[in-house]
Motif scaffolding. Structure first.
Motif: not given
Length: 165
Positions: A47-57, A1-8, A26-31
């Protein structure tokens, strides 16, 4: 689910995926990510979780995520060099969020312009601090205490247009 624009993501969306072990968001629009999005059982399975390249509040509601990263570093280790960044993070208003046992703190490309002097003093385990690609115009000598400077083994403020005073 990389770079799909997900926010929620709906809470519990992954709970029925009993074989899910690797999740890349990664590379979504999660805040924000709710702590209800991932049940305790789902977190244990990953065992592996990537949430990089999102701009979190970064606020109290996101503390669970920082605590998960600290308590389960192996889950996040394959993307340790990626950008876990906080957008619009007022360090001086959330110092209590930083008191967990954080050794590596990255706020890359977040638009930061100012850091309150002493903001990192309570992070006694901090060794790596990355503030690169922000919008600092200057950093005061008082921004980082002598103790904080001694603790840091890696400090990156590159790609900022700053001057020291």
């Amino acid at each position: 689910m990389v770079s799909t624009g997900l926010t929620y993501i709906v809470p519990g969306a992954f709970d029925d995926m009993k074989n899910l072990q690797i999740l890349d968001l990664s590379f979504n629009a999660f805040s924000r990510l709710s702590n209800e999005t991932f049940s305790a059982e789902t977190r244990r399975r990953l065992v592996q979780f990537d949430i990089s390249q999102n701009r979190f509040d970064c606020d109290r509601d996101q503390l669970w995520l920082a605590e998960w990263q600290v308590s389960s570093p192996s889950v996040f280790e394959n993307n340790i060099d990626q950008n876990y960044s906080c957008y619009d993070f007022a360090i001086h208003q959330h110092r209590d969020l930083l008191n967990f046992t954080c050794e590596n703190f990255q706020m890359v490309s977040t638009g930061l312009t100012y850091i309150v002097p002493g903001a990192f003093d309570d992070m006694k385990n901090l060794q790596i601090l990355d503030l690169s690609f922000n919008a600092f115009s200057r950093l005061s000598n008082e921004t980082f205490s002598a103790e904080t400077r001694r603790r840091l083994v890696q400090f990156d403020i590159s790609q900022n247009s700053y001057a020291t005073q």
